[in-house]
Design a protein around this motif. Structure first.
Motif, mmCIF file in Angstrom:
data_model
loop_
_atom_site.group_PDB
_atom_site.id
_atom_site.type_symbol
_atom_site.label_atom_id
_atom_site.label_comp_id
_atom_site.label_asym_id
_atom_site.label_seq_id
_atom_site.Cartn_x
_atom_site.Cartn_y
_atom_site.Cartn_z
ATOM 1 N N TYR A 230 0.819 -1.201 0.000
ATOM 2 C CA TYR A 230 0.000 0.000 0.000
ATOM 3 C C TYR A 230 0.861 1.262 0.000
ATOM 4 O O TYR A 230 1.872 1.332 0.697
ATOM 5 C CB TYR A 230 -0.886 0.042 1.243
ATOM 6 C CG TYR A 230 -1.885 -1.076 1.340
ATOM 7 C CD1 TYR A 230 -1.573 -2.263 1.996
ATOM 8 C CD2 TYR A 230 -3.159 -0.949 0.780
ATOM 9 C CE1 TYR A 230 -2.498 -3.290 2.099
ATOM 10 C CE2 TYR A 230 -4.089 -1.973 0.883
ATOM 11 C CZ TYR A 230 -3.744 -3.136 1.536
ATOM 12 O OH TYR A 230 -4.662 -4.148 1.640
ATOM 13 N N CYS A 231 0.410 2.229 -0.727
ATOM 14 C CA CYS A 231 1.004 3.559 -0.730
ATOM 15 C C CYS A 231 0.274 4.417 0.311
ATOM 16 O O CYS A 231 -0.952 4.330 0.453
ATOM 17 C CB CYS A 231 0.825 4.146 -2.131
ATOM 18 S SG CYS A 231 1.540 5.767 -2.381
ATOM 19 N N TYR A 232 1.037 5.240 1.027
ATOM 20 C CA TYR A 232 0.467 6.038 2.126
ATOM 21 C C TYR A 232 1.065 7.428 2.095
ATOM 22 O O TYR A 232 2.295 7.582 1.977
ATOM 23 C CB TYR A 232 0.767 5.359 3.451
ATOM 24 C CG TYR A 232 0.381 6.110 4.689
ATOM 25 C CD1 TYR A 232 1.353 6.587 5.562
ATOM 26 C CD2 TYR A 232 -0.950 6.333 4.998
ATOM 27 C CE1 TYR A 232 1.010 7.266 6.720
ATOM 28 C CE2 TYR A 232 -1.304 7.010 6.154
ATOM 29 C CZ TYR A 232 -0.324 7.474 7.010
ATOM 30 O OH TYR A 232 -0.683 8.145 8.153
ATOM 31 N N ALA A 233 0.211 8.421 2.193
ATOM 32 C CA ALA A 233 0.643 9.820 2.213
ATOM 33 C C ALA A 233 0.218 10.462 3.520
ATOM 34 O O ALA A 233 -0.915 10.275 3.967
ATOM 35 C CB ALA A 233 0.022 10.581 1.043
ATOM 36 N N LYS A 234 1.112 11.227 4.126
ATOM 37 C CA LYS A 234 0.754 11.900 5.377
ATOM 38 C C LYS A 234 1.409 13.267 5.457
ATOM 39 O O LYS A 234 2.584 13.425 5.146
ATOM 40 C CB LYS A 234 1.172 11.066 6.581
ATOM 41 C CG LYS A 234 0.758 11.706 7.918
ATOM 42 C CD LYS A 234 0.853 10.743 9.063
ATOM 43 C CE LYS A 234 0.297 11.352 10.337
ATOM 44 N NZ LYS A 234 0.256 10.389 11.458
ATOM 45 N N SER A 235 0.607 14.239 5.900
ATOM 46 C CA SER A 235 1.122 15.569 6.201
ATOM 47 C C SER A 235 0.767 15.897 7.645
ATOM 48 O O SER A 235 -0.404 16.024 7.991
ATOM 49 C CB SER A 235 0.506 16.631 5.283
ATOM 50 O OG SER A 235 0.811 17.929 5.764
ATOM 51 N N TYR A 236 1.775 15.996 8.490
ATOM 52 C CA TYR A 236 1.532 16.355 9.889
ATOM 53 C C TYR A 236 1.023 17.792 9.976
ATOM 54 O O TYR A 236 0.130 18.087 10.772
ATOM 55 C CB TYR A 236 2.806 16.188 10.706
ATOM 56 C CG TYR A 236 3.203 14.749 10.918
ATOM 57 C CD1 TYR A 236 4.064 14.113 10.039
ATOM 58 C CD2 TYR A 236 2.695 14.010 11.991
ATOM 59 C CE1 TYR A 236 4.426 12.792 10.221
ATOM 60 C CE2 TYR A 236 3.051 12.688 12.177
ATOM 61 C CZ TYR A 236 3.918 12.082 11.286
ATOM 62 O OH TYR A 236 4.265 10.779 11.457
ATOM 63 N N ALA A 237 1.556 18.684 9.161
ATOM 64 C CA ALA A 237 1.160 20.089 9.215
ATOM 65 C C ALA A 237 -0.296 20.273 8.825
ATOM 66 O O ALA A 237 -1.031 21.062 9.445
ATOM 67 C CB ALA A 237 2.058 20.912 8.312
ATOM 68 N N LEU A 238 -0.728 19.538 7.797
ATOM 69 C CA LEU A 238 -2.098 19.658 7.318
ATOM 70 C C LEU A 238 -3.049 18.692 8.026
ATOM 71 O O LEU A 238 -4.270 18.773 7.846
ATOM 72 C CB LEU A 238 -2.151 19.412 5.807
ATOM 73 C CG LEU A 238 -1.335 20.385 4.949
ATOM 74 C CD1 LEU A 238 -1.392 19.962 3.482
ATOM 75 C CD2 LEU A 238 -1.827 21.803 5.121
ATOM 76 N N ARG A 239 -2.475 17.779 8.803
ATOM 77 C CA ARG A 239 -3.282 16.776 9.524
ATOM 78 C C ARG A 239 -4.153 15.978 8.566
ATOM 79 O O ARG A 239 -5.343 15.774 8.804
ATOM 80 C CB ARG A 239 -4.130 17.438 10.601
ATOM 81 C CG ARG A 239 -3.304 18.164 11.654
ATOM 82 C CD ARG A 239 -4.159 18.781 12.733
ATOM 83 N NE ARG A 239 -3.374 19.501 13.724
ATOM 84 C CZ ARG A 239 -3.886 20.147 14.766
ATOM 85 N NH1 ARG A 239 -5.184 20.150 14.962
ATOM 86 N NH2 ARG A 239 -3.100 20.771 15.613
#
Length: 118
Positions: free
Chosen positions: A95-104
Motif C-alpha cells: 500500500y502507498c500512504y501519504a501523510k502531512s503532519y502540518a495539514l493533519r
C-alpha cells in the motif's frame, strides 16, 4: 478527488525484482511524507519504507534494507518502490500512504499484490 493508485505488483520468482509505482493526485504531493506499507495474510500491516517530501530522508524496515529502495519524483507526483532479491516472505499487498503532519491529513491507496513464489 484524492487518489493514490499503486501499480507494478505481480507474481515473481524468488530472487526477482519488481518496481512498484504510486501515482498521486488531488492533493499537494510535494508537502507530504510518502511511505509504502505491506500486509501479508493473517498479519498486521507494517511499514516497509518512508521518504520525506524532498527525498532527502529515507527509512526502511530492517527486513528489506539493502534490497528495497524508495524514491519519489515530485514533478510527476509519483513515489516508487524498487524491490530486488525478493523472498517468499515479501509476499503481501503493498500500500502507498501519504501523510502531512502540518495539514493533519493522510491517505491510503488501494494496494497492489506482490507474490513471490517459484
Amino acid at each position: 478527488q484524492v487518489r493514490l493508485v499503486e501499480s507494478g505488483g505481480g507474481l515473481v520468482q524468488p530472487g526477482g525484482s519488481l518496481r512498484l509505482t504510486c501515482a498521486a493526485s488531488g492533493f499537494t504531493f510535494i508537502v507530504y511524507d510518502m511511505s509504502w506499507y505491506r500486509q501479508a495474510p493473517d498479519k498486521e500491516r507494517e511499514l516497509v519504507a518512508f521518504i520525506n517530501p524532498t527525498g532527502t530522508v529515507t527509512n526502511y524496515n530492517d527486513s528489506v534494507k539493502g534490497r528495497f529502495t524508495i524514491s519519489r519524483d515530485n514533478a510527476k507526483n509519483t513515489v516508487y518502490l524498487q524491490t530486488n532479491s525478493l523472498k517468499p516472505e515479501d509476499t503481501a499487498v503493498y500500500y502507498c500512504y501519504a501523510k502531512s503532519y502540518a495539514l493533519r491529513r493522510e491517505f491510503w491507496g488501494q494496494g497492489t499484490q506482490v507474490t513471490v513464489s517459484s
